[in-house]
Every structure is written in C-alpha cells, then in structure tokens.
Design an enzyme around this catalytic site. Structure first.
Site, PDB file in Angstrom:
ATOM      1  N   SER A  82       0.869  -1.298   0.063  1.00  0.00           N
ATOM      2  CA  SER A  82      -0.135   0.014   0.155  1.00  0.00           C
ATOM      3  C   SER A  82       1.000   1.333  -0.079  1.00  0.00           C
ATOM      4  O   SER A  82       2.151   1.208   0.442  1.00  0.00           O
ATOM      5  CB  SER A  82      -0.826  -0.060   1.416  1.00  0.00           C
ATOM      6  OG  SER A  82      -1.408   1.280   1.437  1.00  0.00           O
ATOM      7  N   TYR A 135      -1.776  -0.883  10.515  1.00  0.00           N
ATOM      8  CA  TYR A 135      -1.605  -1.198   9.096  1.00  0.00           C
ATOM      9  C   TYR A 135      -0.404  -0.600   8.570  1.00  0.00           C
ATOM     10  O   TYR A 135       0.460  -1.350   7.810  1.00  0.00           O
ATOM     11  CB  TYR A 135      -2.880  -0.556   8.477  1.00  0.00           C
ATOM     12  CG  TYR A 135      -3.313  -0.659   7.172  1.00  0.00           C
ATOM     13  CD1 TYR A 135      -3.678  -2.115   6.518  1.00  0.00           C
ATOM     14  CD2 TYR A 135      -2.896   0.366   6.126  1.00  0.00           C
ATOM     15  CE1 TYR A 135      -3.782  -2.196   5.285  1.00  0.00           C
ATOM     16  CE2 TYR A 135      -3.133  -0.129   4.771  1.00  0.00           C
ATOM     17  CZ  TYR A 135      -3.625  -1.077   4.403  1.00  0.00           C
ATOM     18  OH  TYR A 135      -3.761  -1.655   2.877  1.00  0.00           O
TER      19      TYR A 135
HETATM   20  N1  LIG Z   1      -8.876  -1.212  -1.093  1.00  0.00           N
HETATM   21  C1  LIG Z   1      -7.793  -0.390  -1.113  1.00  0.00           C
HETATM   22  O1  LIG Z   1      -8.238   0.831  -1.209  1.00  0.00           O
HETATM   23  C2  LIG Z   1      -6.539  -0.942  -0.959  1.00  0.00           C
HETATM   24  C3  LIG Z   1      -5.288   0.134  -0.741  1.00  0.00           C
HETATM   25  C4  LIG Z   1      -4.026  -0.249  -0.840  1.00  0.00           C
HETATM   26  C5  LIG Z   1      -3.728  -1.599  -0.576  1.00  0.00           C
HETATM   27  N2  LIG Z   1      -4.833  -2.386  -0.474  1.00  0.00           N
HETATM   28  C6  LIG Z   1      -4.316  -3.846  -0.174  1.00  0.00           C
HETATM   29  O2  LIG Z   1      -4.966  -4.790  -1.358  1.00  0.00           O
HETATM   30  C7  LIG Z   1      -5.119  -6.044  -0.436  1.00  0.00           C
HETATM   31  C8  LIG Z   1      -6.507  -6.388  -0.848  1.00  0.00           C
HETATM   32  O3  LIG Z   1      -7.489  -5.506   0.084  1.00  0.00           O
HETATM   33  P1  LIG Z   1      -8.917  -5.574  -0.477  1.00  0.00           P
HETATM   34  O4  LIG Z   1      -9.180  -3.895  -0.701  1.00  0.00           O
HETATM   35  O5  LIG Z   1      -9.351  -6.243  -1.579  1.00  0.00           O
HETATM   36  O6  LIG Z   1      -9.652  -5.994   1.044  1.00  0.00           O
HETATM   37  P2  LIG Z   1     -10.821  -6.667   1.238  1.00  0.00           P
HETATM   38  O7  LIG Z   1     -12.086  -6.295   0.185  1.00  0.00           O
HETATM   39  O8  LIG Z   1     -11.259  -6.269   2.720  1.00  0.00           O
HETATM   40  O9  LIG Z   1     -10.543  -8.170   0.952  1.00  0.00           O
HETATM   41  C9  LIG Z   1      -9.443  -8.628   1.790  1.00  0.00           C
HETATM   42  C10 LIG Z   1      -9.231 -10.239   1.291  1.00  0.00           C
HETATM   43  O10 LIG Z   1      -8.333 -10.888   2.472  1.00  0.00           O
HETATM   44  C11 LIG Z   1      -9.088 -11.919   2.974  1.00  0.00           C
HETATM   45  N3  LIG Z   1      -8.488 -12.199   4.226  1.00  0.00           N
HETATM   46  C12 LIG Z   1      -8.628 -11.330   5.235  1.00  0.00           C
HETATM   47  N4  LIG Z   1      -8.394 -11.745   6.482  1.00  0.00           N
HETATM   48  C13 LIG Z   1      -7.871 -12.886   6.345  1.00  0.00           C
HETATM   49  C14 LIG Z   1      -7.324 -14.093   6.917  1.00  0.00           C
HETATM   50  N5  LIG Z   1      -7.266 -14.023   8.120  1.00  0.00           N
HETATM   51  N6  LIG Z   1      -7.029 -15.283   6.150  1.00  0.00           N
HETATM   52  C15 LIG Z   1      -7.210 -15.315   4.826  1.00  0.00           C
HETATM   53  N7  LIG Z   1      -7.793 -14.448   4.160  1.00  0.00           N
HETATM   54  C16 LIG Z   1      -8.300 -13.261   4.863  1.00  0.00           C
HETATM   55  C17 LIG Z   1     -10.669 -11.637   2.790  1.00  0.00           C
HETATM   56  O11 LIG Z   1     -11.173 -12.916   2.527  1.00  0.00           O
HETATM   57  P3  LIG Z   1     -12.072 -13.561   3.693  1.00  0.00           P
HETATM   58  O12 LIG Z   1     -12.763 -12.608   4.671  1.00  0.00           O
HETATM   59  O13 LIG Z   1     -12.891 -14.406   2.971  1.00  0.00           O
HETATM   60  O14 LIG Z   1     -10.997 -14.250   4.591  1.00  0.00           O
HETATM   61  C18 LIG Z   1     -10.698 -10.924   1.550  1.00  0.00           C
HETATM   62  O15 LIG Z   1     -10.360 -11.883   0.530  1.00  0.00           O
HETATM   63  C19 LIG Z   1      -4.792  -5.822   0.834  1.00  0.00           C
HETATM   64  O16 LIG Z   1      -3.536  -6.474   1.053  1.00  0.00           O
HETATM   65  C20 LIG Z   1      -4.878  -4.416   1.243  1.00  0.00           C
HETATM   66  O17 LIG Z   1      -3.962  -3.908   2.229  1.00  0.00           O
HETATM   67  C21 LIG Z   1      -6.099  -2.202  -0.428  1.00  0.00           C
END
Ligand SMILES: NC(=O)c1ccc[n+]([C@@H]2O[C@H](COP(=O)([O-])OP(=O)(O)OC[C@H]3O[C@@H](n4cnc5c(N)ncnc54)[C@H](OP(=O)(O)O)[C@@H]3O)[C@@H](O)[C@H]2O)c1
Length: 279
Positions: free
Chosen positions: A142, A155
């Site tokens: 991120s 985070y």
């Molecule tokens: N969205 C943004 O604005 C943004 C910006 C910068 C970076 N990111 C990064 O991008 C990545 C994906 O984020 P996202 O926005 O798609 O988040 P999200 O919509 O909250 O999805 C998170 C994913 O991680 C899985 N997860 C969470 N806890 C887990 C655990 N204990 N074991 C296994 N899986 C787990 C969730 O699946 P389950 O709940 O089914 O386990 C889900 O598939 C993350 O690393 C985040 O930090 C996101």
C-alpha cells in the site's frame, strides 16, 4: 522475468475485494491457481467465474493468520498443481481507529495477516523457486507502506514491514544471481471494490481529490507488469502521491505541512471518529 503462461500460483485474499480481479487477470494470462481466503463460499463464487479461462483453479479455505493453515495451503497447492512459481500475497486487513483504544489482540492480528503470513508463505515456497531458478513473489502492500497514514498504526507498520521484506528478499535474490524475484505493489485508495470502497459506501467518506483513486483493474495491471517486467515496486495511483512520498523522504517536515494543507488525512480522521462514536 517470469513467463506467466502455464505458471502455477497461490493467491491469498481471493474471495472478495481486489483479489477476484487479480485472479481473473492471472487466469486470463494462462496461470493455474490455488485461491485462498477464509470464506469458502466467496472462493467458490470466484472460482466459478474463472472457468471461462480454461485454467485449473482450486480453492482452499485458509486463515492466513494460522501458521498450520499456511503449511497446509502450500502442501495442498504443490500436491495438486506441482511446483508453485508465483505467490501473490494479497490478503490484508485494515481498521482505521485510534491506536490508544485498540485491543492488543487486534494489533497482533494485523501483523499476523498483513506481514507474518506473506513472510511465512514466501519462506515455504522459496526453496522450490530457487531450485527451479524460476518464480516471483508479489506482495500487495500500500502507499501506507511508503509513507505515514494517520490513525492506522498497525496497518501502516505491517505495510512498511511488507515493503521492507520485499526489498530485502529482492536484494537477496539478485545477489544470489537467481532468476526468481519479488515485487511490491503499492496502491492508494482503490475504487469499485475492496476495503476503501466498503467504507466509502458504508460511511460516505471520500478520498481527497488531490490523491485520487485507482481501480482494481489498475492494481491487477500493476501486478502483471511487476511480474512480466520484474519491477521492484509499483505505486498505483496519481502522480501527486508519488511526489508527496518523495518529498516526505527528503523533507519530512515540509511534507507534514503539505499533508495538513491538502487535508490528506481527512478520510482517516473521519473514520477514526466514526469508529470511536461506535457508528
Ligand atoms: N482497497 C484499497 O483501497 C487498498 C489500498 C491499498 C492496498 N490495499 C491492499 O490490497 C489487498 C486487498 O485488499 P482489499 O481492498 O481487496 O480488501 P478486502 O475487500 O477487505 O478483502 C480482503 C481479502 O483478504 C482476505 N482475508 C482477510 N483476512 C484473512 C485471513 N485471516 N485469512 C485469509 N484471508 C483473509 C478476505 O477474505 P475472507 O474474509 O474470506 O478471509 C478478502 O479476500 C490488501 O492487502 C490491502 O491492504 C487495498
């Protein structure tokens, strides 16, 4: 540089958010996949949508915060698909809130999911990548891994750790002369799906226009580019963020002044206030 065609990958965080878009981009490039996350139903839904690409796509419900489940995931993927050439550590958790009020368990969980899990999965897969002289580890970090994000200490710490881990691993692999490599992807606010979109819809918070947003598709393109061109780090967002981060490295005080002027921490502050109020 890893040729993705007929590669075999583990992708975590594949059940919702950005993960399904990453999965689709990889399957479209000819990658066989093991999709991991806790939600079996979510994984199955994603798997069904990938059938059109004609690749082998398997799912395994996995809590990446549990070490034995990481070992089981690697064993499953290697047994079902063969040697794994690509690891995409995408699973992540975030909760903007006042640090002084966070439960100690929650702090440990942020580090376990966002940092320890990618490090352990990499450790489990690296020997076979080195032996084959082929492979790539992609860590979805991120911009919070490159600069300060207010009200987001665990985070931010975990993502800084993930960027540092990627840099060190990449340096080691280059020093080895190995063709295996590692990259960090650093998105800003992602629109349309994922954790920012969730709070945007739920609380109505809006990313500062100066910082802007990017799409999950842009994150997927950055991932493909990092693998195919062996890029060290890709910032996925507007140029403003890049300039702000560079400035922050060279002139931290000036950068703090600018962040205040731009009110760049508004989203975090509003979210922390809402959570404190129990909304
Ligand atoms: N969205 C943004 O604005 C943004 C910006 C910068 C970076 N990111 C990064 O991008 C990545 C994906 O984020 P996202 O926005 O798609 O988040 P999200 O919509 O909250 O999805 C998170 C994913 O991680 C899985 N997860 C969470 N806890 C887990 C655990 N204990 N074991 C296994 N899986 C787990 C969730 O699946 P389950 O709940 O089914 O386990 C889900 O598939 C993350 O690393 C985040 O930090 C996101």
């Amino acid at each position: 540089m890893l040729d993705l065609t007929k590669s075999r990958a583990i992708l975590t965080g594949a059940s919702r958010g950005i993960g399904p878009v990453l999965a689709d981009a990889l399957a479209a490039r000819g990658v066989d996949l093991v999709l991991a996350a806790r939600s079996e139903a979510g994984l199955e839904e994603v798997r069904a949508k990938l059938e059109r690409h004609g690749r082998r796509v398997l799912t395994l419900a996995t809590d990446v915060g549990q070490r034995e489940q990481l070992e089981r995931l690697v064993e499953f993927a290697q047994r079902k698909l063969g040697p794994i050439d690509l690891l995409v550590n995408n699973a992540g958790i975030e909760q903007t809130s006042y640090y002084e009020g966070l439960e100690l368990d929650a702090i440990e969980q942020f580090i376990a999911v966002n940092l320890t899990a990618p490090m352990l999965l990499t450790r489990l897969l690296l020997p076979s990548m080195l032996a084959a002289n082929r492979g790539h580890v992609v860590n979805i970090a991120s911009i919070a891994g490159l600069g300060p994000a207010a009200f987001n200490e665990p985070y931010c710490a975990s993502k800084h750790g993930l960027v540092g881990f990627t840099r060190s691993l990449r340096a080691s692999l280059k020093a080895h002369g190995s063709a295996a490599s590692a990259s960090a992807i650093c998105p800003g606010f992602v629109s349309d799906a994922g954790m920012y979109q969730d709070v945007h819809v739920r609380y109505g918070v809006v990313a500062p226009p100066q910082l802007g947003t990017c799409t999950p598709g842009a994150v997927a393109q950055a991932m493909l580019r990092a693998i195919e061109r062996d890029e060290p780090e890709v910032i996925v967002n507007g140029k403003a963020i890049r300039h702000l981060l560079t400035l922050g490295m060279a002139f931290p005080r000036l950068s703090e002044w600018l962040v205040k002027r731009l009110d760049a921490n508004r989203v975090s502050r509003e979210l922390a206030e809402l959570r404190e109020a129990g909304v």
